[in-house]
Design an enzyme around this catalytic site. Sequence first.
Site, short mmCIF file in Angstrom:
data_model
loop_
_atom_site.label_atom_id
_atom_site.label_comp_id
_atom_site.label_asym_id
_atom_site.label_seq_id
_atom_site.Cartn_x
_atom_site.Cartn_y
_atom_site.Cartn_z
N GLY A 246 3.10 -2.10 -6.10
CA GLY A 246 3.34 -2.97 -4.95
C GLY A 246 2.48 -4.22 -5.00
CG ASP B 220 -1.20 1.69 0.35
OD1 ASP B 220 -0.73 0.70 0.94
OD2 ASP B 220 -0.50 2.57 -0.16
CE LYS C 125 -1.40 -2.59 -6.83
NZ LYS C 125 0.00 -2.18 -6.94
CB THR C 126 -3.36 -0.37 -3.68
OG1 THR C 126 -2.47 0.05 -2.65
CG2 THR C 126 -4.63 0.44 -3.55
NE ARG D 46 6.42 0.85 -5.93
CZ ARG D 46 5.15 0.81 -5.54
NH1 ARG D 46 4.21 1.37 -6.26
NH2 ARG D 46 4.82 0.22 -4.40
CG ASP E 259 0.22 7.14 -8.94
OD1 ASP E 259 -0.50 8.14 -9.10
OD2 ASP E 259 1.05 7.04 -8.02
#
Length: 550
Positions: free
Chosen positions: A80, A204, A201-202, A144, A175
């Site tokens: 993402g 979230d 990175k994320t 992805r 992941d």
Amino acid sequence: MAKKSALQTARAAYQPKLPSALWGGVSAVEGEPTQSVADQEEIKALFPNTYGLPVLTFEKTSKSAKSHDAINVGVILSGGQAPGGHNVISGLFDGLKAVNKDSRLYGFLMGPGGLVDHNYMELTSEIIDEYRNTGGFDIIGSGRTKLESKDQFDKGLIILKELNISALVIIGGDDSNTNACILAEYYKSINAGVQVIGCPKTIDGDLKNEMIETSFGFDTATKVYSEVIGNIERDCNSAKKYWHFIKLMGRSASHIALECALQTQPNYCVISEEVEAKKMTLNEIVDDIAKVVAKRAEAGNNYGIVLIPEGLIEFIPAMKALIAELNDLLAKTPDFAEQTPAAQREFVLNNLSAENAATFASLPEGVARQLTLDRDPHGNVQVSLIETEKLLSEMVGKRLKEMKEAGEFVGKFSALHHFFGYEGRCADPSNFDADYCYALGYNAAQLIKCGVTGYMSSVRNLTCPSVQWIAGGIPITMMMNMERRHGAMKPVIQKALVDLEGKPFKYFAKHRAEWAEKTSYTYPGPIQYFGPTEVCDQPSRTLYYEKGGK
Ligand code: FBP
């Protein structure tokens, strides 16, 4: 040609600040050998070449940097979007040019698939300059595709060799960094001569640990969501007639919801990790929210704000058990997607254990169906497709009706729904993310120069001014444990969930009763890029409290 906005033009001139350790000559200081966070024997056996490496810290040296051969490097954006990805790439580019001006950077297109399919472009200074300090991943695109098989690794190696690339930087979440580590181990085991470096990175915020203080993008994305939540709070406090149910991205952990709650002080915020710890059922969450609505109604306040993390469903124990069994069942049923919805439902009900089948049957049909839809390539349920905000508000509405009949609710309840996720993932990075990302990329070039592999770029001490940030590398195996994925035990980076003993949650827990009853909204306003440091350069509340802020 697309016209640049005034902000884009002004922002292009911003020079991100680097930690002083990365100015000029740099030496790498090795720490002690490391261990994985859990399951040490299994992880060690799976990563014989990259396990146990030391933490590296870069220090400034008075010696001028030795001349170094030019290095060709490949870069991949994975998963993402998160604000700041372009700055990781521009930092990497500048770092490589500082090593040797003839170094070259190649971007693999549309995620890890670009490596396997040999889709790439060279990133020249003209291209890089167009993207400095901008949001998005559009410079090379993201995807992805899961890099996990020997066949993919070997196909990738063909193009790496063709382009004379000796290092690959994978910018991704837990992941993708797990896969970066598996790739590093494989290339090392066959002496491929290709280093692999990860970058955290994320949006979230769940890729963090002692050494990785935050993943990039979290800061900007939560500031964007908090701005909009603040605007809705003002609207809500002006009209005084709606309850807003706002779902926020965060596939697993509730860091985004918690951070937004800390920034905006809503009337209610669900924290999935607490739901799991207290073994709450969906009905108990609904009851809790209904009580807050009723209490505010007693004071004539028929309005409010509820924040819901998108991953909630997976944390409700009965739902978690159901999803785990569904994951295994669907992994074993490759033709599931080809069946009709009715046949799928029947198949699921006939093949689940009695308890999980009962939970499945009790869900509104739409939600049950969403749970059986395609997993992403990492086997995750696509929680952003599940309309938890509507599910909860409908159930709260029903509960309030019952309470009204019992004389326990005297007000009105009218709900509106929102989902904030994609709105924040490509925002122009805040000053924090612009600097952090640039430093992560520049630092990755230093790790490449050192010749290491299987490391994640790490920049720490993030609540201090950026010149004082600590730069270095963390062996990825250090962050791993064994978890069940797709029906089998796999080595993966341990996800960081909200710590119920941690300071950010404690602050929230201390104040939430007051926020529920009174109207204590805080209006953060839009991200500011120019102006006083207390307005422009503040880290997230989560990082601030985690680092001892009061
Ligand atoms: P990453 O973990 O890859 O950074 O992505 C996080 C995220 O933004 C989640 O919050 C959300 O559930 C998911 O991506 C949505 O995925 P997609 O972009 O594939 O719709």
